[in-house]
Design an enzyme around this catalytic site. Structure first.
Site, PDB file in Angstrom:
ATOM      1  CB  SER A  95      -0.873   0.036   1.260  1.00 19.47           C
ATOM      2  OG  SER A  95      -1.651  -1.117   1.365  1.00 19.47           O
ATOM      3  CE  LYS A 170      -4.736  -0.841   2.244  1.00 25.16           C
ATOM      4  NZ  LYS A 170      -5.330  -1.945   2.975  1.00 25.16           N
ATOM      5  CE  LYS A 238       1.958   2.115   4.774  1.00 25.95           C
ATOM      6  NZ  LYS A 238       1.234   1.244   3.867  1.00 25.95           N
TER       7      LYS A 238
HETATM    8  P1  NAD Z   1       5.756  -5.922   7.434  1.00 29.98           P
HETATM    9  O1  NAD Z   1       6.556  -4.784   7.968  1.00 29.98           O
HETATM   10  O2  NAD Z   1       5.346  -7.032   8.363  1.00 29.98           O
HETATM   11  O3  NAD Z   1       6.534  -6.620   6.200  1.00 29.98           O
HETATM   12  C1  NAD Z   1       7.325  -5.942   5.266  1.00 29.98           C
HETATM   13  C2  NAD Z   1       8.495  -6.839   4.884  1.00 29.98           C
HETATM   14  O4  NAD Z   1       9.265  -6.206   3.859  1.00 29.98           O
HETATM   15  C3  NAD Z   1       9.462  -7.116   6.030  1.00 29.98           C
HETATM   16  O5  NAD Z   1       9.696  -8.502   6.094  1.00 29.98           O
HETATM   17  C4  NAD Z   1      10.753  -6.373   5.618  1.00 29.98           C
HETATM   18  O6  NAD Z   1      11.928  -7.002   6.066  1.00 29.98           O
HETATM   19  C5  NAD Z   1      10.640  -6.452   4.112  1.00 29.98           C
HETATM   20  N1  NAD Z   1      11.428  -5.422   3.384  1.00 29.98           N
HETATM   21  C6  NAD Z   1      11.388  -4.068   3.548  1.00 29.98           C
HETATM   22  N2  NAD Z   1      12.235  -3.471   2.670  1.00 29.98           N
HETATM   23  C7  NAD Z   1      12.791  -4.479   1.933  1.00 29.98           C
HETATM   24  C8  NAD Z   1      13.714  -4.506   0.849  1.00 29.98           C
HETATM   25  N3  NAD Z   1      14.222  -3.363   0.345  1.00 29.98           N
HETATM   26  N4  NAD Z   1      14.075  -5.701   0.334  1.00 29.98           N
HETATM   27  C9  NAD Z   1      13.550  -6.864   0.824  1.00 29.98           C
HETATM   28  N5  NAD Z   1      12.645  -6.907   1.832  1.00 29.98           N
HETATM   29  C10 NAD Z   1      12.276  -5.720   2.386  1.00 29.98           C
HETATM   30  O7  NAD Z   1       4.467  -5.256   6.769  1.00 29.98           O
HETATM   31  P2  NAD Z   1       3.039  -5.951   6.430  1.00 29.98           P
HETATM   32  O8  NAD Z   1       2.135  -5.813   7.582  1.00 29.98           O
HETATM   33  O9  NAD Z   1       3.292  -7.272   5.820  1.00 29.98           O
HETATM   34  O10 NAD Z   1       2.509  -4.920   5.325  1.00 29.98           O
HETATM   35  C11 NAD Z   1       2.982  -4.889   3.997  1.00 29.98           C
HETATM   36  C12 NAD Z   1       2.095  -3.951   3.196  1.00 29.98           C
HETATM   37  O11 NAD Z   1       0.747  -4.449   3.201  1.00 29.98           O
HETATM   38  C13 NAD Z   1       2.040  -2.517   3.764  1.00 29.98           C
HETATM   39  O12 NAD Z   1       2.025  -1.601   2.707  1.00 29.98           O
HETATM   40  C14 NAD Z   1       0.730  -2.503   4.536  1.00 29.98           C
HETATM   41  O13 NAD Z   1       0.181  -1.202   4.634  1.00 29.98           O
HETATM   42  C15 NAD Z   1      -0.127  -3.429   3.682  1.00 29.98           C
HETATM   43  N6  NAD Z   1      -1.224  -4.104   4.390  1.00 29.98           N
HETATM   44  C16 NAD Z   1      -1.019  -4.642   5.630  1.00 29.98           C
HETATM   45  C17 NAD Z   1      -2.091  -5.265   6.283  1.00 29.98           C
HETATM   46  C18 NAD Z   1      -1.919  -5.839   7.679  1.00 29.98           C
HETATM   47  O14 NAD Z   1      -2.931  -6.159   8.310  1.00 29.98           O
HETATM   48  N7  NAD Z   1      -0.712  -6.012   8.177  1.00 29.98           N
HETATM   49  C19 NAD Z   1      -3.342  -5.364   5.665  1.00 29.98           C
HETATM   50  C20 NAD Z   1      -3.498  -4.856   4.378  1.00 29.98           C
HETATM   51  C21 NAD Z   1      -2.422  -4.221   3.753  1.00 29.98           C
END
Ligand code: NAD
Length: 294
Positions: A95, A170, A238
């Site tokens: 997102s 979104k 964010k």
């Molecule tokens: P998170 O922080 O748990 O996971 C992100 C992952 O990306 C981490 O494992 C991190 O190490 C990795 N990462 C970051 N930069 C990197 C890079 N340059 N190279 C390789 N890996 C990298 O976040 P999340 O909760 O999984 O959310 C991910 C996205 O989904 C966000 O944009 C969030 O807004 C969206 N989202 C989350 C939810 C929720 O309930 N958690 C629901 C819908 C949407």
């Protein structure tokens, strides 16, 4: 079909597992050794960089926190852009800011590659079940080509327009969710102050016009004082920042979003941004000097 995956956090891990379950040939790049081991055991190929993922995959899925993380994954040394070539597609399920999605699409187009922005709604449980909803922006042909792949992770996908439209959708979703949680918090505080049990208020109104998916998911969390994420306040900050930035660039005014953003800022100052967004109620509890919980 060879599929790459980068961003194996709360959401990305279960989504990538569903891709493997559906029979795709998955290559991942992850920085956490535990994640690497977990996916090696599931039969995934392990790449040493984003560049290697892009070289070995026809389509690359990203599930990263925000626009700067997507930018790093693309443009850092040994990043995706270095391994990209004609005919490949990136499906960015993070997102992020829709204006940034358009910028990334232009950058990969120079390499002859396509970009779909495909953020998701529904938290970790739905990512595990494969029932998240996906809102997709970008080329219709690429969307149709990878529809089955997207559906291997989700229960519903809708193409809402060109690149950026997925993330705009979104942001609209995140505005409704944030304002709804704030409204439920205010309602519970009023009930408690007036001497009416918020739990009974919830039971009485959830089936009527005020009821919502948000109320059913987050109301019980407030009443049980369970603020385990779920969806962290830090991520909602964010999203609302991206909503306000986008609204200013398209000259839209979002007064209620701006108000809830200030509530989230106050929670961050108290160190509460690590909690689930149902903890918006904590702000109301603080200014009213009362707890709504059971
Ligand atoms: P998170 O922080 O748990 O996971 C992100 C992952 O990306 C981490 O494992 C991190 O190490 C990795 N990462 C970051 N930069 C990197 C890079 N340059 N190279 C390789 N890996 C990298 O976040 P999340 O909760 O999984 O959310 C991910 C996205 O989904 C966000 O944009 C969030 O807004 C969206 N989202 C989350 C939810 C929720 O309930 N958690 C629901 C819908 C949407």
């Amino acid at each position: 079909m060879k599929v790459g995956f980068i961003g194996l956090g709360i959401m990305g891990r279960p989504m990538a597992k569903n891709v493997i379950k559906a029979g795709y040939d998955l290559t991942i790049y992850a920085r956490n050794p535990k994640t690497v081991e977990e996916f090696r055991n599931l039969g995934a190929d392990i790449a040493q960089s984003g560049k290697e993922v892009a070289e070995t995959s026809e389509v690359i899925i990203l599930m990263l926190p925000n626009s700067p993380n997507v930018s790093n994954a693309l443009f850092d040394e040994n990043g995706i852009i270095e391994g990209l070539s004609e005919g490949k597609t990136i499906i960015d399920m993070s997102s992020i800011n829709p204006v940034e999605s358009q910028r990334f699409a232009e950058a990969v187009a120079i390499k002859g590659a396509k970009w779909l922005d495909a953020p998701v709604s529904g938290g970790e449980p739905k990512a595990i079940d494969g029932t998240i909803s996906v809102m997709v922006g970008g080329d219709e042909e690429a969307y149709n080509k990878y529809y089955e792949l997207i559906m291997s992770m989700s229960g519903n996908a809708v193409r809402v327009g060109d690149v950026g439209a997925g993330n705009t959708t979104k942001l609209a979703n995140q505005i409704v969710v944030a304002l709804n949680i704030a409204a439920v918090s205010e309602a519970f505080i009023l009930a408690k102050k007036a001497g009416v049990d918020p739990e009974l208020v919830y039971q009485a109104i959830r089936g009527g016009l005020a009821g919502s998916t948000v109320m059913d998911a987050k109301g019980p969390m407030m009443l049980n004082r369970n603020f385990e994420p779920g969806f962290r306040i830090e991520l909602h900050i964010k999203d609302l920042q991206n909503a306000l930035d986008t609204s200013h660039s398209v000259q839209a005014a979002l007064p209620l979003t701006a108000s809830v953003m200030e509530i989230l800022q106050a929670l961050r100052i108290d160190g509460d941004d690590v909690y689930d967004h149902s903890a918006i109620v904590k702000y109301y509890e603080k200014i009213n000097n009362i707890e709504v919980g059971k």
